[in-house]
Design an enzyme around this catalytic site. Structure first.
Site, mmCIF file in Angstrom:
data_model
loop_
_atom_site.group_PDB
_atom_site.id
_atom_site.type_symbol
_atom_site.label_atom_id
_atom_site.label_comp_id
_atom_site.label_asym_id
_atom_site.label_seq_id
_atom_site.Cartn_x
_atom_site.Cartn_y
_atom_site.Cartn_z
ATOM 1 N N LYS A 1 2.456 -2.633 36.888
ATOM 2 C CA LYS A 1 4.222 -2.917 36.903
ATOM 3 C C LYS A 1 4.716 -1.643 37.437
ATOM 4 C CE LYS A 1 7.796 -5.515 34.630
ATOM 5 N NZ LYS A 1 8.135 -6.059 35.850
ATOM 6 N N HIS B 1 3.306 -4.772 29.564
ATOM 7 C CA HIS B 1 2.639 -5.291 30.783
ATOM 8 C C HIS B 1 1.485 -4.385 31.523
ATOM 9 C CE1 HIS B 1 6.649 -7.488 30.731
ATOM 10 N NE2 HIS B 1 6.059 -8.299 31.690
HETATM 11 P P1 NAD Z 1 2.778 -7.078 43.480
HETATM 12 O O1 NAD Z 1 3.110 -5.568 43.571
HETATM 13 O O2 NAD Z 1 1.494 -7.476 43.085
HETATM 14 O O3 NAD Z 1 3.538 -7.824 44.582
HETATM 15 C C1 NAD Z 1 4.628 -7.473 45.443
HETATM 16 C C2 NAD Z 1 4.449 -7.727 46.882
HETATM 17 O O4 NAD Z 1 5.805 -7.530 47.601
HETATM 18 C C3 NAD Z 1 3.193 -6.991 47.667
HETATM 19 O O5 NAD Z 1 2.417 -7.572 48.360
HETATM 20 C C4 NAD Z 1 4.160 -6.109 48.394
HETATM 21 O O6 NAD Z 1 3.628 -5.619 49.468
HETATM 22 C C5 NAD Z 1 5.323 -6.775 48.852
HETATM 23 N N1 NAD Z 1 6.596 -5.973 49.108
HETATM 24 C C6 NAD Z 1 7.106 -4.982 49.006
HETATM 25 N N2 NAD Z 1 8.316 -4.648 49.470
HETATM 26 C C7 NAD Z 1 8.301 -5.580 50.205
HETATM 27 C C8 NAD Z 1 9.505 -5.888 51.022
HETATM 28 N N3 NAD Z 1 10.377 -4.919 51.449
HETATM 29 N N4 NAD Z 1 9.471 -6.985 51.858
HETATM 30 C C9 NAD Z 1 8.472 -7.929 51.513
HETATM 31 N N5 NAD Z 1 7.617 -7.772 50.620
HETATM 32 C C10 NAD Z 1 7.458 -6.752 50.078
HETATM 33 O O7 NAD Z 1 3.808 -7.510 42.222
HETATM 34 P P2 NAD Z 1 3.855 -8.704 41.486
HETATM 35 O O8 NAD Z 1 3.362 -8.764 40.050
HETATM 36 O O9 NAD Z 1 3.657 -10.053 42.472
HETATM 37 O O10 NAD Z 1 5.593 -8.832 41.110
HETATM 38 C C11 NAD Z 1 6.484 -8.925 42.192
HETATM 39 C C12 NAD Z 1 8.035 -8.840 41.557
HETATM 40 O O11 NAD Z 1 8.120 -10.087 40.712
HETATM 41 C C13 NAD Z 1 8.283 -7.760 40.635
HETATM 42 O O12 NAD Z 1 9.367 -7.451 40.872
HETATM 43 C C14 NAD Z 1 7.908 -8.311 39.169
HETATM 44 O O13 NAD Z 1 8.551 -7.753 38.120
HETATM 45 C C15 NAD Z 1 8.524 -9.660 39.466
HETATM 46 N N6 NAD Z 1 8.122 -10.599 38.476
HETATM 47 C C16 NAD Z 1 8.838 -11.735 38.139
HETATM 48 C C17 NAD Z 1 8.699 -12.748 37.248
HETATM 49 C C18 NAD Z 1 9.511 -13.702 37.017
HETATM 50 O O14 NAD Z 1 9.179 -14.751 36.205
HETATM 51 N N7 NAD Z 1 10.912 -13.624 37.294
HETATM 52 C C19 NAD Z 1 7.235 -12.743 36.857
HETATM 53 C C20 NAD Z 1 6.300 -11.913 37.283
HETATM 54 C C21 NAD Z 1 6.739 -10.911 38.271
#
Ligand code: NAD
Length: 243
Positions: free
Chosen positions: A136, A132
């Site tokens: 991440k 990744h």
């Molecule tokens: P990212 O870091 O770009 O975004 C995360 C966002 O969440 C940020 O804007 C951050 O400010 C916000 N955040 C942090 N703490 C928070 C809280 N307590 N309340 C509300 N918002 C909060 O990350 P990303 O790449 O967008 O990924 C987010 C999550 O989704 C990760 O856990 C990632 O592993 C997961 N993900 C899952 C899939 C899937 O298919 N299930 C795919 C991609 C990413």
């Protein structure tokens, strides 16, 4: 009337991908919340919550969903296994789709991994490798964790069989080990390979994601589906009818 979504984690990479995908999927982001916001005050207008934020946010968001009886789609990863068990019990009180990966291709990889592990058995050393992007925050990925669960179930092993990376004088590989390796770098959206290596041949099952839109579209598809379900925890295999 388009599906009204409260999107938590809206400023993140996935949040932005979901907002971009919504208009083509008969959905509207009626509320966009992120760290520091209080989703409770925006919830009335929403049919469903979609959460791709941080594992720290999951408990309070689930408690809110239960208090207001709103369906929820959770894509956030990074929960440890004991927290996850407690959270799944909470999640069962509302209609909830919880998936470590919302892509159709990866959900097929899950099914293929189950079949390959069952057919190949103990003679084939099994290792999971994921890569990744450098940003991440958790490892191994939620998708790798699910692949490992499937392999352990089919091989009737528990989590003590897992080997997270190897270093130093490890000794020869034991048949009951299942290796897991997390690579990080650049802008890789998500690569997963399951390797089955025997004496004389090797099989590799690989999925490579090249656009976050696949997860975004899967999550919105799950949101459309979950609003018509009774309370319970579902995964993407349920949404796609793969079970
Ligand atoms: P990212 O870091 O770009 O975004 C995360 C966002 O969440 C940020 O804007 C951050 O400010 C916000 N955040 C942090 N703490 C928070 C809280 N307590 N309340 C509300 N918002 C909060 O990350 P990303 O790449 O967008 O990924 C987010 C999550 O989704 C990760 O856990 C990632 O592993 C997961 N993900 C899952 C899939 C899937 O298919 N299930 C795919 C991609 C990413």
């Amino acid at each position: 009337m388009p599906l009204q979504i409260l999107l938590n984690g809206s400023r993140g990479r996935m949040g932005q991908a979901i907002a971009a995908a919504a208009p083509d999927m008969h959905a509207v982001i009626c509320a966009a919340t992120d760290a520091g916001d209080d989703p409770a005050q925006y919830l009335d207008a929403a049919d469903v919550i979609i959460d791709f934020s941080s594992h720290h946010a999951t408990r309070s968001l689930l408690e809110l969903a239960i208090a207001r009886q709103k369906p929820i789609v959770i894509g956030t990863t990074g929960h440890n296994s004991s927290d996850k068990q407690t959270l799944l019990q909470l999640a069962a009180k509302v209609p909830c789709v919880w998936a470590g990966n919302f892509s159709v291709g990866v959900n097929l990889l899950f099914a293929l991994t189950r079949r390959a592990t069952a057919v190949l058995g103990v003679d084939y050393d099994t290792e999971v490798v994921e890569m990744h992007h450098r940003f991440k925050k958790d490892a191994p990925s939620g998708t790798a964790a699910r692949l490992l669960e499937i392999i352990l179930e089919e091989r009737k092993l528990d989590r003590t069989a897992l080997r997270h990376g190897r270093s130093g004088i490890t000794g020869e590989r034991q048949a009951a080990e299942v290796g897991v390796h997390a690579l990080r770098g650049g802008d890789v959206i998500g690569d997963h390979t399951v390797i089955y290596a025997a004496l004389g041949e090797r099989i590799e099952l690989t999925h490579k994601a090249s656009d976050r839109a696949i997860f975004a579209r899967g999550a919105i598809r799950a949101a459309h589906w979950v609003v018509n379900q009774p309370p319970g925890v579902y995964d993407m295999q349920d949404v796609l009818g793969l079970k």
